[in-house]
Design a protein around this motif. Structure first.
Motif, PDB file in Angstrom:
ATOM      1  N   LEU A   1       0.830  -1.205   0.000  1.00 32.76           N
ATOM      2  CA  LEU A   1       0.000   0.000   0.000  1.00 32.76           C
ATOM      3  C   LEU A   1       0.864   1.255   0.000  1.00 32.76           C
ATOM      4  O   LEU A   1       0.591   2.215  -0.726  1.00 32.76           O
ATOM      5  CB  LEU A   1      -0.932  -0.001   1.212  1.00 32.76           C
ATOM      6  N   SER A   2       1.927   1.241   0.774  1.00 32.95           N
ATOM      7  CA  SER A   2       2.830   2.386   0.824  1.00 32.95           C
ATOM      8  C   SER A   2       3.517   2.595  -0.523  1.00 32.95           C
ATOM      9  O   SER A   2       3.668   3.727  -0.978  1.00 32.95           O
ATOM     10  CB  SER A   2       3.860   2.184   1.920  1.00 32.95           C
ATOM     11  N   ALA A   3       3.945   1.531  -1.156  1.00 33.64           N
ATOM     12  CA  ALA A   3       4.574   1.646  -2.473  1.00 33.64           C
ATOM     13  C   ALA A   3       3.592   2.176  -3.510  1.00 33.64           C
ATOM     14  O   ALA A   3       3.961   2.986  -4.374  1.00 33.64           O
ATOM     15  CB  ALA A   3       5.121   0.292  -2.913  1.00 33.64           C
ATOM     16  N   LEU A   4       2.337   1.750  -3.412  1.00 39.35           N
ATOM     17  CA  LEU A   4       1.309   2.253  -4.323  1.00 39.35           C
ATOM     18  C   LEU A   4       1.069   3.744  -4.113  1.00 39.35           C
ATOM     19  O   LEU A   4       1.007   4.515  -5.079  1.00 39.35           O
ATOM     20  CB  LEU A   4       0.012   1.459  -4.130  1.00 39.35           C
ATOM     21  N   LEU A   5       0.960   4.173  -2.848  1.00 39.66           N
ATOM     22  CA  LEU A   5       0.791   5.594  -2.555  1.00 39.66           C
ATOM     23  C   LEU A   5       1.983   6.406  -3.042  1.00 39.66           C
ATOM     24  O   LEU A   5       1.818   7.489  -3.621  1.00 39.66           O
ATOM     25  CB  LEU A   5       0.631   5.807  -1.054  1.00 39.66           C
ATOM     26  N   PHE A   6       3.185   5.904  -2.804  1.00 38.75           N
ATOM     27  CA  PHE A   6       4.380   6.613  -3.243  1.00 38.75           C
ATOM     28  C   PHE A   6       4.427   6.715  -4.763  1.00 38.75           C
ATOM     29  O   PHE A   6       4.791   7.761  -5.312  1.00 38.75           O
ATOM     30  CB  PHE A   6       5.636   5.917  -2.716  1.00 38.75           C
ATOM     31  N   SER A   7       4.043   5.646  -5.456  1.00 40.61           N
ATOM     32  CA  SER A   7       4.052   5.658  -6.920  1.00 40.61           C
ATOM     33  C   SER A   7       3.048   6.655  -7.479  1.00 40.61           C
ATOM     34  O   SER A   7       3.339   7.372  -8.441  1.00 40.61           O
ATOM     35  CB  SER A   7       3.745   4.266  -7.466  1.00 40.61           C
ATOM     36  N   ILE A   8       1.863   6.711  -6.884  1.00 39.03           N
ATOM     37  CA  ILE A   8       0.853   7.674  -7.329  1.00 39.03           C
ATOM     38  C   ILE A   8       1.342   9.096  -7.089  1.00 39.03           C
ATOM     39  O   ILE A   8       1.194   9.982  -7.941  1.00 39.03           O
ATOM     40  CB  ILE A   8      -0.485   7.406  -6.618  1.00 39.03           C
ATOM     41  N   GLY A   9       1.938   9.332  -5.925  1.00 36.51           N
ATOM     42  CA  GLY A   9       2.467  10.659  -5.628  1.00 36.51           C
ATOM     43  C   GLY A   9       3.601  11.054  -6.550  1.00 36.51           C
ATOM     44  O   GLY A   9       3.679  12.194  -7.012  1.00 36.51           O
ATOM     45  N   LEU A  10       4.501  10.116  -6.837  1.00 32.00           N
ATOM     46  CA  LEU A  10       5.617  10.397  -7.736  1.00 32.00           C
ATOM     47  C   LEU A  10       5.123  10.687  -9.145  1.00 32.00           C
ATOM     48  O   LEU A  10       5.595  11.624  -9.799  1.00 32.00           O
ATOM     49  CB  LEU A  10       6.590   9.218  -7.740  1.00 32.00           C
ATOM     50  N   ALA A  11       4.153   9.902  -9.609  1.00 32.16           N
ATOM     51  CA  ALA A  11       3.590  10.144 -10.939  1.00 32.16           C
ATOM     52  C   ALA A  11       2.910  11.507 -10.996  1.00 32.16           C
ATOM     53  O   ALA A  11       3.048  12.241 -11.980  1.00 32.16           O
ATOM     54  CB  ALA A  11       2.604   9.033 -11.301  1.00 32.16           C
ATOM     55  N   GLY A  12       2.188  11.858  -9.936  1.00 35.74           N
ATOM     56  CA  GLY A  12       1.532  13.163  -9.908  1.00 35.74           C
ATOM     57  C   GLY A  12       2.519  14.312  -9.861  1.00 35.74           C
ATOM     58  O   GLY A  12       2.316  15.353 -10.486  1.00 35.74           O
ATOM     59  N   ALA A  13       3.605  14.135  -9.131  1.00 37.19           N
ATOM     60  CA  ALA A  13       4.597  15.208  -9.015  1.00 37.19           C
ATOM     61  C   ALA A  13       5.411  15.376 -10.296  1.00 37.19           C
ATOM     62  O   ALA A  13       5.843  16.481 -10.614  1.00 37.19           O
ATOM     63  CB  ALA A  13       5.528  14.926  -7.838  1.00 37.19           C
ATOM     64  N   LEU A  14       5.639  14.301 -11.025  1.00 41.91           N
ATOM     65  CA  LEU A  14       6.487  14.386 -12.213  1.00 41.91           C
ATOM     66  C   LEU A  14       5.729  14.672 -13.502  1.00 41.91           C
ATOM     67  O   LEU A  14       6.298  15.235 -14.437  1.00 41.91           O
ATOM     68  CB  LEU A  14       7.285  13.090 -12.379  1.00 41.91           C
ATOM     69  N   THR A  15       4.463  14.292 -13.582  1.00 43.38           N
ATOM     70  CA  THR A  15       3.755  14.417 -14.857  1.00 43.38           C
ATOM     71  C   THR A  15       2.840  15.620 -14.931  1.00 43.38           C
ATOM     72  O   THR A  15       2.505  16.051 -16.031  1.00 43.38           O
ATOM     73  CB  THR A  15       2.915  13.158 -15.145  1.00 43.38           C
ATOM     74  N   ARG A  16       2.419  16.170 -13.826  1.00 40.43           N
ATOM     75  CA  ARG A  16       1.465  17.280 -13.858  1.00 40.43           C
ATOM     76  C   ARG A  16       2.180  18.610 -14.007  1.00 40.43           C
ATOM     77  O   ARG A  16       3.310  18.784 -13.585  1.00 40.43           O
ATOM     78  CB  ARG A  16       0.610  17.294 -12.591  1.00 40.43           C
ATOM     79  N   ARG A  17       1.472  19.561 -14.587  1.00 42.34           N
ATOM     80  CA  ARG A  17       2.042  20.886 -14.777  1.00 42.34           C
ATOM     81  C   ARG A  17       1.513  21.888 -13.760  1.00 42.34           C
ATOM     82  O   ARG A  17       2.129  22.931 -13.562  1.00 42.34           O
ATOM     83  CB  ARG A  17       1.735  21.373 -16.185  1.00 42.34           C
ATOM     84  N   ASN A  18       0.422  21.582 -13.115  1.00 42.60           N
ATOM     85  CA  ASN A  18      -0.149  22.484 -12.130  1.00 42.60           C
ATOM     86  C   ASN A  18       0.634  22.367 -10.824  1.00 42.60           C
ATOM     87  O   ASN A  18       0.851  21.273 -10.308  1.00 42.60           O
ATOM     88  CB  ASN A  18      -1.621  22.128 -11.907  1.00 42.60           C
ATOM     89  N   ALA A  19       1.056  23.504 -10.265  1.00 43.64           N
ATOM     90  CA  ALA A  19       1.908  23.496  -9.081  1.00 43.64           C
ATOM     91  C   ALA A  19       1.182  22.924  -7.866  1.00 43.64           C
ATOM     92  O   ALA A  19       1.801  22.295  -7.003  1.00 43.64           O
ATOM     93  CB  ALA A  19       2.395  24.906  -8.791  1.00 43.64           C
ATOM     94  N   ILE A  20      -0.112  23.123  -7.781  1.00 45.79           N
ATOM     95  CA  ILE A  20      -0.869  22.593  -6.640  1.00 45.79           C
ATOM     96  C   ILE A  20      -0.929  21.074  -6.697  1.00 45.79           C
ATOM     97  O   ILE A  20      -0.786  20.395  -5.673  1.00 45.79           O
ATOM     98  CB  ILE A  20      -2.273  23.228  -6.596  1.00 45.79           C
ATOM     99  N   ILE A  21      -1.096  20.505  -7.881  1.00 42.74           N
ATOM    100  CA  ILE A  21      -1.113  19.054  -8.035  1.00 42.74           C
ATOM    101  C   ILE A  21       0.265  18.467  -7.723  1.00 42.74           C
ATOM    102  O   ILE A  21       0.375  17.392  -7.131  1.00 42.74           O
ATOM    103  CB  ILE A  21      -1.576  18.664  -9.452  1.00 42.74           C
TER     104      ILE A  21
END
Length: 103
Positions: free
Chosen positions: A10-30
């Motif tokens: 579960l922790s690895a899944l949360l970390f992966s989702i967070g990493l994907a959101g931080a690296l792929t999104r352009r909006n600073a809030i996301i």
């Protein structure tokens, strides 16, 4: 009782989702939300390893998590303040459009 591996997955899944959101999104809030998800995944790891350690009566894992939550709150406050300042100046929160931070 749930095994340690379930918490780690579960922790690895949360970390992966967070990493994907931080690296792929352009909006600073996301991006900031993605970083918060990664910090929460680290907190979940702290608690899982603390709970399954030899001495769970020692509250070391909980103290790490409380300290980490405090750091995450400070990081969120500073991050949102920076995002507001950038938005007031550039009228956008798109990370790609804000490439010059000259005074």
């Amino acid at each position: 009782m749930t095994p340690l591996s379930a918490y780690l997955v579960l922790s690895a899944l949360l970390f992966s989702i967070g990493l994907a959101g931080a690296l792929t999104r352009r909006n600073a809030i996301i991006v900031l939300i993605g970083i918060e998800l990664m910090l929460n995944a680290a907190n979940l790891n702290f608690l899982a390893f603390w709970r399954y350690s030899e001495h769970p009566e020692a509250l070391t894992g909980v103290m790490f998590v409380i300290f980490s939550i405090g750091v995450a709150a400070a990081e969120a406050a500073v991050g949102l303040a920076l995002i507001l300042a950038v938005y007031r100046h550039y009228k956008t929160t798109n990370v790609d459009e804000v490439n010059l931070l000259k005074g």
